[in-house]
Design a protein around this motif. Structure first.
Motif, PDB file in Angstrom:
ATOM      1  N   THR A   2       2.643   8.844 -10.122  1.00 53.88           N
ATOM      2  CA  THR A   2       2.924   8.719  -8.679  1.00 53.88           C
ATOM      3  C   THR A   2       1.681   8.310  -7.885  1.00 53.88           C
ATOM      4  OG1 THR A   2       2.490  11.089  -8.363  1.00 53.88           O
ATOM      5  CG2 THR A   2       4.770  10.422  -8.768  1.00 53.88           C
ATOM      6  N   GLU A   3       0.615   7.954  -8.587  1.00 53.01           N
ATOM      7  CA  GLU A   3      -0.659   7.620  -7.918  1.00 53.01           C
ATOM      8  C   GLU A   3      -0.553   6.329  -7.117  1.00 53.01           C
ATOM      9  OE1 GLU A   3      -3.120   9.798  -7.136  1.00 53.01           O
ATOM     10  OE2 GLU A   3      -3.470  10.092  -9.282  1.00 53.01           O
ATOM     11  N   ARG A   4      -1.316   6.285  -6.021  1.00 49.59           N
ATOM     12  CA  ARG A   4      -1.437   5.061  -5.221  1.00 49.59           C
ATOM     13  C   ARG A   4      -2.802   4.417  -5.462  1.00 49.59           C
ATOM     14  NH1 ARG A   4       2.312   7.900  -2.289  1.00 49.59           N
ATOM     15  NH2 ARG A   4       3.990   6.612  -1.386  1.00 49.59           N
ATOM     16  N   ARG A  35       0.798  -1.223   0.000  1.00 54.32           N
ATOM     17  CA  ARG A  35       0.000   0.000   0.000  1.00 54.32           C
ATOM     18  C   ARG A  35       0.837   1.283   0.000  1.00 54.32           C
ATOM     19  NH1 ARG A  35      -5.697  -0.678   1.322  1.00 54.32           N
ATOM     20  NH2 ARG A  35      -5.751   1.585   1.478  1.00 54.32           N
ATOM     21  N   ARG A  36       2.013   1.232   0.598  1.00 57.97           N
ATOM     22  CA  ARG A  36       2.821   2.456   0.682  1.00 57.97           C
ATOM     23  C   ARG A  36       3.540   2.780  -0.620  1.00 57.97           C
ATOM     24  NH1 ARG A  36       5.602   2.536   6.721  1.00 57.97           N
ATOM     25  NH2 ARG A  36       3.656   2.442   7.909  1.00 57.97           N
ATOM     26  N   LYS A  37       3.570   1.807  -1.508  1.00 56.79           N
ATOM     27  CA  LYS A  37       4.244   2.027  -2.793  1.00 56.79           C
ATOM     28  C   LYS A  37       3.279   2.640  -3.801  1.00 56.79           C
ATOM     29  CE  LYS A  37       7.747  -1.600  -2.432  1.00 56.79           C
ATOM     30  NZ  LYS A  37       8.895  -0.673  -2.414  1.00 56.79           N
ATOM     31  N   THR A  38       3.832   3.303  -4.807  1.00 58.08           N
ATOM     32  CA  THR A  38       2.995   3.811  -5.885  1.00 58.08           C
ATOM     33  C   THR A  38       2.472   2.637  -6.706  1.00 58.08           C
ATOM     34  OG1 THR A  38       4.851   3.986  -7.422  1.00 58.08           O
ATOM     35  CG2 THR A  38       4.371   5.922  -6.029  1.00 58.08           C
ATOM     36  N   LEU A  39       1.437   2.915  -7.499  1.00 56.73           N
ATOM     37  CA  LEU A  39       0.887   1.875  -8.370  1.00 56.73           C
ATOM     38  C   LEU A  39       1.943   1.372  -9.357  1.00 56.73           C
ATOM     39  CD1 LEU A  39      -2.738   2.981  -9.264  1.00 56.73           C
ATOM     40  CD2 LEU A  39      -2.041   0.701  -8.563  1.00 56.73           C
ATOM     41  N   GLY A  55       4.071  -1.035  -7.403  1.00 51.66           N
ATOM     42  CA  GLY A  55       3.295  -2.208  -6.992  1.00 51.66           C
ATOM     43  C   GLY A  55       3.013  -3.140  -8.157  1.00 51.66           C
ATOM     44  N   GLU A  82      -5.286   3.387  -3.630  1.00 51.74           N
ATOM     45  CA  GLU A  82      -6.536   3.798  -2.959  1.00 51.74           C
ATOM     46  C   GLU A  82      -7.213   5.000  -3.608  1.00 51.74           C
ATOM     47  OE1 GLU A  82      -3.262   5.562  -0.147  1.00 51.74           O
ATOM     48  OE2 GLU A  82      -3.548   3.715  -1.311  1.00 51.74           O
TER      49      GLU A  82
END
Length: 291
Positions: free
Chosen positions: A266-268, A233-237, A240, A270
């Protein structure tokens, strides 16, 4: 007949059969008649319905369901509870107990055998330790299920209905909302059970979509993308997705796909909605299929 929703009656049955709640089966016996009535009411049970109940325990909820439904099929894994259920359900000729593990039951065959192939309404006070596998079995396998109304741990219910942008939003949220419309009906305190669990519970109803909200090129690939998006979860898409070797996606591919749906590199995870995950999955699926 005294309903088991009455605490004194529940304790009487527990003492009569020398029962101890089995931790390995996640057993907590519901003793709040108001909550029991809320479950049956929110599930919309009528005499036209066949209810599939998972984990009837000593038959508390089963009694209320049998009063409202045309037929109840209760699947109980613990064979020690079979004589108890034979006793507590003795007045209900429309309630049948099946001694089995719900994760091993072929629900489509059961529907054909017991309900003329028509969809069940599923109702259950689910064991917390196995909530997600049961719900995903009911949703993923194309089982004939119209709706699922279940008691689960409150934090799990919250995750199921969360939308993008929330810290609780994740792979479970997307998986449930891909197949069904979830709605938390009520929150249930520990005092509503014997023995009392250490956390609040909630009743959530998931109504199966007649028409899916999104359509994807490859469902298996879509869920692989979703899982990879939230596994770190802490990584960017971008990180990941590229770290997941099964997907075969490079950082450039992931970044390009995100830009195509109007998101930054840089989006995650969630931050993306169900619709955006479907779009992202289809673009990435196309990238991985190019020569």
């Amino acid at each position: 007949m005294a309903y088991l929703g009455n605490p004194a009656r529940t304790k009487e049955v527990i003492n009569k059969y020398h029962l101890n709640a089995q931790k390995k089966f996640g057993q907590n016996f519901l003793i709040d008649d108001g909550v029991l009535e809320d479950i049956v009411s929110s599930a919309g049970i009528t005499k036209d319905d066949t209810v599939l109940e998972i984990g009837p325990g000593i038959g508390t909820l089963t009694q209320y369901l049998a009063e409202a439904a045309g037929q109840v099929i209760a699947v109980e894994i613990d064979d020690k509870l079979l004589p108890v259920l034979e006793d507590t359900l003795s007045e209900y000729d429309n309630a049948q107990v099946l001694n089995a593990d719900i994760l091993e039951v072929d629900i489509k065959s059961l529907s054909e055998e017991k309900n003329n192939g028509k969809p069940f309404k599923v109702v259950a006070n689910l064991p917390y330790y196995i909530t997600t596998p049961i719900i995903m079995k009911l949703l993923e396998e194309g089982s004939p299920v119209e709706s699922i109304t279940v008691m689960v741990q409150k934090e799990v219910a919250d995750r199921m209905q969360e939308k993008e942008g929330s810290k609780e939003y994740g792979a479970l949220s997307i998986a449930v909302q891909y197949y069904a419309d979830p709605e938390v009906v009520c929150v249930v305190p520990p005092s509503s059970f014997i023995p009392q669990p250490g956390v609040d519970s909630a009743v959530i109803k998931m109504t199966r979509y007649e028409q899916m909200p999104v359509v994807v090129e490859d469902e298996k690939f879509f869920f692989q993308v979703v899982k990879a998006a939230f596994s770190q979860r802490r990584k960017t898409l971008v990180n990941g997705l590229s770290n997941n070797k099964e997907l075969g996606i490079s950082k450039d591919m992931a970044g390009d796909a995100l830009e195509k749906i109007g998101r930054t590199r840089t989006e995650r995870g969630e931050k993306l909605s169900l619709k955006e995950f479907a779009q992202l999955s289809d673009i990435l699926y196309g990238f991985t299929r190019k020569d």
